[in-house]
Scaffold this motif. Structure first.
Motif, PDB file in Angstrom:
ATOM      1  N   LEU A   1       0.869  -1.173   0.000  1.00  0.00           N
ATOM      2  CA  LEU A   1       0.000   0.000   0.000  1.00  0.00           C
ATOM      3  C   LEU A   1       0.905   1.221   0.000  1.00  0.00           C
ATOM      4  CD1 LEU A   1      -2.770  -0.824   2.669  1.00  0.00           C
ATOM      5  CD2 LEU A   1      -3.083  -0.677   0.191  1.00  0.00           C
TER       6      LEU A   1
ATOM      7  N   ARG B   1      -5.979  -4.647  10.165  1.00  0.00           N
ATOM      8  CA  ARG B   1      -6.328  -4.091   8.857  1.00  0.00           C
ATOM      9  C   ARG B   1      -5.273  -4.439   7.808  1.00  0.00           C
ATOM     10  NH1 ARG B   1      -7.771   2.314   7.915  1.00  0.00           N
ATOM     11  NH2 ARG B   1      -8.116   2.230   5.647  1.00  0.00           N
TER      12      ARG B   1
ATOM     13  N   THR C   1      -5.120   6.834   5.379  1.00  0.00           N
ATOM     14  CA  THR C   1      -4.992   5.422   5.037  1.00  0.00           C
ATOM     15  C   THR C   1      -3.592   4.920   5.372  1.00  0.00           C
ATOM     16  OG1 THR C   1      -6.554   5.696   3.220  1.00  0.00           O
ATOM     17  CG2 THR C   1      -5.173   3.729   3.185  1.00  0.00           C
TER      18      THR C   1
ATOM     19  N   ARG D   1       1.719   5.064   9.436  1.00  0.00           N
ATOM     20  CA  ARG D   1       0.554   5.899   9.740  1.00  0.00           C
ATOM     21  C   ARG D   1       1.021   7.271  10.214  1.00  0.00           C
ATOM     22  NH1 ARG D   1      -4.626   3.321  11.299  1.00  0.00           N
ATOM     23  NH2 ARG D   1      -4.482   1.039  11.101  1.00  0.00           N
TER      24      ARG D   1
END
Length: 474
Positions: free
Chosen positions: A62, A133, A70, A100
């Motif tokens: 990601l 997650r 996100t 994050r």
């Protein structure tokens, strides 16, 4: 360690990157990783300060450098160089890092750090497997075969892998990292990786093809391009297998038996039968060989060398070296009398914690072998007595962990060991007790490995293998 005293980034090897800022991200993380890596349970070079880190590959699962809410997900393969080791040596480690802007309190213990510069400046970088997650995203990658940068995701053609399963990371005493998805699957992510297929993927796949139902068949796995790690073969990074919900591992069952002072012989007998069945299936599925005189002498020489090395690291071993070497001399004498041993692929690190029982049926898991041994060595055919010796040592370990020692504890271990060997002999053509000198040599070698392992990782447990050392040297 201050940022200025952190190991310098080692001269980079050719690296495969699927991260737009992979090299820059790695440079900004070098100091943080140099402090964080040696504190991890699975770090293999404890006690040896780092002199360098180099990037093998960087892949963004990601995007990591964005500024939105996100989380990012970064996969790294990094090579460590312990102080005093020649350049180009060391180990390759797999890291999965979350990124994050704001780290939730529940994830605070997983923090690696906040880079002071580079593309991730000021953002929280943390161990991603504890983030449900991000772990869920890894499962989705495994459900959909394909490649991304250095990574290749594969799936067994007949595997049913549901989507949307909740993820929970397993803690505890592990040399790798595991995530359970619902009650359906478990992912084992290898931390220290080497070129070549990992036995924990190779052997369960071979057993599944041979129709052996005592070992969960891999559902999916992922690998890295071996060229990025200066090797021709891909590196096995993780294996997804069915989770045996409702089962209990043999270690827990043995400790419960000891606490209740109940007989464990029946369970040990059945476990011996299960071990023999798996050995027979491996012998049918994969090549076998026979070790003759010179090869057995070389095996005894390797055992002596491991003893010498362990005694340097653990002074408590030194008074027992002469007695322990007698076991290895007996193996040499057996070889010189014309003895031989059949050899085949094995579990490689068999103990009660690797055996799961449900409704009286035993299964074996974790076919990686002893992580401290080189991968190619773990993939070589070995005499089945090596696995048997490992399980016999495990019965002694359980007895050594019991908090109320007494003569009955030793009797419990002896009865379990005897029952296990009888169960094995009831299925196999080989009786493990038919050649006690051979069994003693392999058990001694295993006990020496245990002493070194406990001294490095669990000093409070060192007394357990040392008790065996005194017995085996006597």
């Amino acid at each position: 360690m201050s940022e200025s005293s952190a190991p310098r980034t080692a001269p980079p090897r050719p690296a495969v990157q699927a991260a737009p800022h992979g090299a820059a991200i790695f440079r900004s993380l070098t100091g943080l990783l140099a402090r964080w890596l040696p504190r991890q349970r699975w770090y293999a070079d404890k006690g040896r300060p780092l002199s360098g880190l180099s990037l093998v590959s960087a892949t963004e699962l990601l995007p990591c450098a964005g500024g939105g809410p996100t989380p990012g997900l970064l996969h790294l393969l990094v090579r460590t160089v312990p102080q005093g080791a020649p350049q180009g040596s060391g180990s390759c480690y797999q890291l999965l890092l979350g990124v994050r802007a704001v780290l939730p309190p529940a994830l605070a213990p997983a923090l690696v750090g906040r880079p002071s510069d580079g593309p991730l400046r000021g953002r929280a970088v943390y161990e991603a497997l504890v983030d449900p997650r991000l772990s869920a995203l890894l499962l989705e990658r495994l459900r959909a075969p394909g490649t991304l940068g250095a990574l290749a995701f594969q799936r067994a053609h007949d595997a049913a892998i549901p989507s949307g399963l909740p993820a929970r990371a397993l803690g505890g005493d592990q040399t790798n990292s595991s995530v359970v998805y619902g009650e359906a699957h478990i992912l084992k992510m290898f931390r220290r990786v080497s070129p070549g297929i990992n036995p924990d993927l190779e052997l369960p796949r071979a057993l599944a093809a041979a129709g052996c139902a005592r070992v969960p068949a891999p559902s999916a796995w992922f690998e890295a391009d071996g060229q990025s790690a200066a090797g021709p073969e891909p590196l096995t990074l993780g294996v997804l297998q069915p989770f045996l919900a409702g089962s209990t591992d043999g270690w827990a069952l043995a400790l419960k038996s000891l606490s209740l002072r109940t007989d464990f012989s029946g369970a040990a007998h059945d476990l011996g039968r299960a071990t023999a069945e798996i050995h027979q299936a491996l012998a049918r599925a994969l090549p076998t060989t026979t070790l003759h005189g010179r090869q057995l002498e070389q095996a005894a020489t390797a055992m002596n060398e491991r003893l010498t090395s362990a005694a340097v690291a653990v002074p408590a071993l030194r008074p027992y070296r002469t007695g322990l070497r007698r076991s290895f001399d007996a193996l040499v004498e057996y070889a010189r009398r014309g003895g031989h041993l059949d050899a085949q692929r094995l579990h490689g690190d068999l103990h009660l914690g690797q055996a799961l029982c449900k409704d009286g049926e035993w299964s074996l898991i974790d076919f990686e072998g002893e992580p401290a041994r080189p991968l190619m060595e773990r993939r070589e055919p070995q005499p089945p007595v090596r696995d048997i010796a490992g399980m016999l040592r495990s019965f002694d370990y359980a007895a050594g962990q019991h908090r109320a020692p007494g003569p009955w504890v030793a009797e419990w271990a002896t009865a379990a060991r005897t029952a296990y060997c009888r169960g094995y002999a009831g299925v196999s053509d080989e009786d493990p007790t038919a050649h006690p000198a051979l069994l003693r040599a392999f058990e001694t070698d295993k006990a020496i490995y245990e002493v070194l392992y406990e001294a490095r990782h669990r000093p409070a447990w060192l007394h357990i293998p040392m008790t065996a050392i005194r017995r085996l040297a006597g």
